[in-house]
Write a protein that holds these residues in place. Structure first.
Motif: not given
Length: 114
Positions: A44-52, A65-78
């Motif tokens: 789910s989007s919640r689990q995707v965000s939690a995994l990230a 430190t990651p160079l970039s983190l994209e898509g965390l808010d949407a939770g569809d693809w991080v």
């Protein structure tokens, strides 16, 4: 941090929260952007965000430190960019639609045959 240790850290963080269908791609022959990709699914989007979020927390605790983190808010693809390693965490529908395993696998085969 060496890429093998980094991969191990990422895999452990993903396993902690039960990521599904984790796949590793070696794209060194196909990409100048990165060497490896790890692709995982969340249910789910919640689990995707939690995994990230869990992954980023564990990385920071290890001094990375990651160079970039994209898509965390949407939770569809991080996407978590770690330089030599890109981590894609997706919902199954998104993963199936983009089919990165096939895309990069086919590209890698074409490069090797050329």
């Amino acid at each position: 941090m060496q890429v093998e240790k980094l991969k191990s850290l990422v895999l452990n963080a993903l396993e902690d929260l039960k990521a599904k269908d984790v796949c590793e791609l070696d794209v060194r022959e196909a990409s100048s952007v990165t060497d490896f990709m790890l692709i995982a699914s969340g249910t789910s989007s919640r689990q995707v965000s939690a995994l990230a979020t869990n992954l980023v927390t564990q990385l920071k605790e290890a001094g990375v430190t990651p160079l970039s983190l994209e898509g965390l808010d949407a939770g569809d693809w991080v996407l978590v960019d770690l330089g030599d390693l890109l981590v894609h965490i997706m919902q199954p529908e998104t993963r199936s639609f983009y089919d990165l395993e096939k895309l990069w696998g086919d590209f890698s085969l074409a490069e090797k045959q050329a």
